[in-house]
Design a protein around this motif. Structure first.
Motif, PDB file in Angstrom:
ATOM      1  N   GLY A  23      49.029  29.093  50.134  1.00  0.00           N
ATOM      2  CA  GLY A  23      47.831  29.357  48.949  1.00  0.00           C
ATOM      3  C   GLY A  23      47.000  30.290  50.060  1.00  0.00           C
ATOM      4  N   VAL A  24      46.774  29.692  51.051  1.00  0.00           N
ATOM      5  CA  VAL A  24      45.731  30.663  51.987  1.00  0.00           C
ATOM      6  C   VAL A  24      46.215  31.929  52.183  1.00  0.00           C
ATOM      7  N   PHE A  25      47.660  32.049  52.525  1.00  0.00           N
ATOM      8  CA  PHE A  25      48.139  33.246  53.118  1.00  0.00           C
ATOM      9  C   PHE A  25      48.266  34.269  51.652  1.00  0.00           C
ATOM     10  N   LEU A  26      48.592  33.612  50.510  1.00  0.00           N
ATOM     11  CA  LEU A  26      48.556  34.781  49.410  1.00  0.00           C
ATOM     12  C   LEU A  26      47.020  35.026  49.008  1.00  0.00           C
ATOM     13  N   GLN A  35      47.261  35.166  40.008  1.00  0.00           N
ATOM     14  CA  GLN A  35      46.844  36.180  40.681  1.00  0.00           C
ATOM     15  C   GLN A  35      47.637  36.577  41.888  1.00  0.00           C
ATOM     16  N   GLN A  36      47.703  35.294  42.771  1.00  0.00           N
ATOM     17  CA  GLN A  36      48.388  35.239  44.119  1.00  0.00           C
ATOM     18  C   GLN A  36      49.964  35.789  43.913  1.00  0.00           C
ATOM     19  N   PHE A  37      50.637  35.044  42.986  1.00  0.00           N
ATOM     20  CA  PHE A  37      51.945  35.528  42.896  1.00  0.00           C
ATOM     21  C   PHE A  37      52.358  36.955  42.054  1.00  0.00           C
ATOM     22  N   ARG A  38      51.331  37.159  41.351  1.00  0.00           N
ATOM     23  CA  ARG A  38      51.399  38.380  40.689  1.00  0.00           C
ATOM     24  C   ARG A  38      51.347  39.409  41.892  1.00  0.00           C
ATOM     25  N   GLY A  39      50.267  39.398  42.897  1.00  0.00           N
ATOM     26  CA  GLY A  39      50.227  40.366  43.977  1.00  0.00           C
ATOM     27  C   GLY A  39      51.564  40.468  44.845  1.00  0.00           C
ATOM     28  N   ALA A  40      52.200  39.020  45.075  1.00  0.00           N
ATOM     29  CA  ALA A  40      53.203  39.130  45.703  1.00  0.00           C
ATOM     30  C   ALA A  40      54.504  39.642  45.180  1.00  0.00           C
TER      31      ALA A  40
END
Length: 551
Positions: free
Chosen positions: A283-286, A304-309
């Motif tokens: 979570g910190v990384f993303l 938002q984190q996984f959309r960006g990834a």
């Protein structure tokens, strides 16, 4: 002792049988509120472990880790996550062992580990609160995904995420085991795939992650920041209760399955925190990866984190559907567990206090109502404060019970090693656990709110753990262990454990509800030459079947 029912027995139980019958009809699916019998526990250790681990697919870890990392920097976040993981693993081990070995949930363990028959009602409410707080958190994350993917307004997404789990929690372990086993591979692929891709294609993301200093711009590792972060992570310490709700269905430990049994207990018991800590670090990384694009306010949101990834590894038209699918699968996997475990906790507490069993589904709806109210109040925006406060109570409870098992039972020999949960066998309240818990939680909450000075505020979770660990054995020594058992003989000649130390599989008939139960779930009746199951004892309004104190 004879278990045949005489005419005198039938007349004497006329007022109790209807209530008991209602409870029996509903609880035999998953043995709500009672010992899980050997005849029901047909799963292998690995199936039980997989089911238990499926319940930790929640996305909250990504938000929790991101929130700590964005506030205090990557270095402080990683140390805080590691500190919390060590505490959770050490305290969770004895609880998981007792749940799997004796086939009882954490509330039943708590009764005999320092709190007493009614004293553990307090911790039952604490655990129930854990389930609806985290249901609300997961529901909010799912609503964010539905808003991004389908355009649903948040308020409607909250309602959808709440209502969709109701059909899944009507049934118990049988249905949940299938759900968790079949969805776990897809969940793992969607979660791990983006992380591996980002690192493999741009190792600079790792450097940016490790060097991130936080929004305050300092970033140097310091004790205060670590303790504040660890306090938020430690709010998850009560997750061991949900793990035990599955581990209680472990098969008997034998010489033949010894290795698989221990592997499953460690992996799915305290071992859950290893995956949890990894998710927090991810979570910190993303969050660091997407912060430049979405800003610090949205970076903690898993959608938002996984959309960006996904944007960097997949065609654009697949990005949002995949991110939404991951969020929805995760939310379903954890929130059926939150709703299930929460309903058990509420029902258990209510039944003991009122001696009336209202039905588990009533409290499924109660738990969901609390969760929906938190979501509509936008709990996600003040997540850190809620979890930081709650962690003080959760830490005090879990550390108290773990200390009673590890120290009072095995080092001081002041607490009976075999867990006891039946009404009549326990004192109403045991000051050992109740005093330790209230002292630890009370003082740590005072620290958390700065009542003892701002300098001590970050150390409230440490205070909760240390005070609980110190006061629990002190109270056992002060009381000489005399408040653990109200009586030592349950009036049944048949041994409680088999030669291998597992709960006996011998079956006797309860003369109140007329159902067969295994030996650990029964006690002799004070008024009749027969036995009574633990749930019928709990719903005995007049106490006409409860054994007297002293024997």
């Amino acid at each position: 002792m004879s278990t045949t029912e005489s005419p005198r027995t039938t007349a004497g139980t006329a007022g109790t049988a209807p209530a008991a019958g209602q409870a029996v009809k509903e609880t035999l699916e998953d043995y709500t509120l009672r010992f899980a019998p050997r005849s029901y526990r047909r799963w292998t250790p690995m199936v039980v472990a997989t089911t238990a681990l499926g319940g930790i697919a929640y996305m909250a870890d990504f938000s929790i880790g991101a929130g700590i990392g964005l506030a205090h920097g990557t270095g402080n976040a990683l140390v805080a996550i590691a500190v919390a993981a060590v505490v959770i693993f050490v305290t969770g081990f004895p609880l998981a062992y007792y749940g799997a070995r004796y086939n009882i949930d954490l509330d039943l363990i708590t009764r005999g580990a320092g709190f007493g028959y009614y004293g553990s009602v307090l911790t039952g409410v604490i655990f129930a609160s854990f389930t609806f707080i985290f249901f609300a958190l997961e529901g909010a994350i799912m609503a964010q995904g539905l808003e991004l993917g389908l355009g649903l307004p948040l308020w409607l997404g909250y309602a959808v995420s709440t209502l969709m789990v109701i059909p899944l929690v009507v049934y118990g372990m049988k249905a949940l085991s299938r759900l968790q086993v079949w969805t776990t591979p897809l969940w793992l692929l969607l979660m791990v795939g983006p992380l591996v891709y980002l690192i493999a294609n741009d190792f600079g993301t790792v450097d940016r992650f490790l060097s991130y200093a936080g929004t305050d711009g300092e970033g140097a590792v310091n004790t205060a920041s670590v303790m504040l972060g660890a306090g938020v992570c430690l709010s998850l310490i009560a997750q061991i209760g949900e793990q035990i709700d599955y581990l209680r269905f472990m098969p008997p430990k034998t010489e033949a399955n010894r290795r698989a049994w221990w592997t499953a207990v460690v992996m799915a018991g305290p071992g859950w925190v290893l995956l949890g800590a990894l998710k927090q670090a991810i979570g910190v990384f993303l969050a660091v990866h997407v912060i430049a694009e979405v800003g610090p306010a949205a970076a903690p949101e898993p959608i938002q984190q996984f959309r960006g990834a996904f944007e960097e590894m997949m065609p654009s038209w697949t990005v949002v559907p995949l991110a939404v699918a991951l969020v929805v699968i995760s939310q379903i996997k954890i929130n059926v567990t939150n709703a299930y475990s929460g309903s058990l906790a509420w029902t258990n507490a209510f039944t003991r206090v009122t001696r009336h069993y209202p039905g588990r589904m009533v409290f499924v709806l109660v738990n969901l109502a609390f969760a929906l109210a938190l979501m509509e109040a936008d709990m996600f925006s003040f997540l850190g404060g809620v979890l930081g406060f709650y962690s003080n109570c959760a830490i005090a409870w879990v550390v108290t019970v773990a200390t009673d098992i590890g120290v009072n039972k095995y080092l001081l020999n002041l607490s009976p090693r075999r867990p006891e949960f039946r009404r009549g066998m326990l004192h109403a309240v045991n000051p050992v656990g109740v005093v330790a818990f209230t002292t630890a939680s009370g003082l740590s909450i005072a620290l958390y709110f700065g009542l003892l000075g701002d300098a001590l505020q970050p150390y409230s979770p440490v205070a909760a753990a240390v005070i609980a660990f110190a006061v629990t054995p002190l109270m056992a020594v002060a009381t000489k262990g005399r408040y653990y058992l109200r009586r030592t003989d349950d009036g049944i000649a048949e041994p409680l454990l088999d030669p291998e130390g597992n709960p006996s599989g011998v079956t006797l008939d309860c003369h109140v509800c007329l159902q067969p139960y295994e030996r650990p779930d029964l006690a002799a009746c004070v008024a009749h030459d027969a036995v009574v199951c633990s749930l019928c004892l709990s719903t005995d309004q007049a106490g006409e079947h409860v054994l007297p104190a002293g024997a």
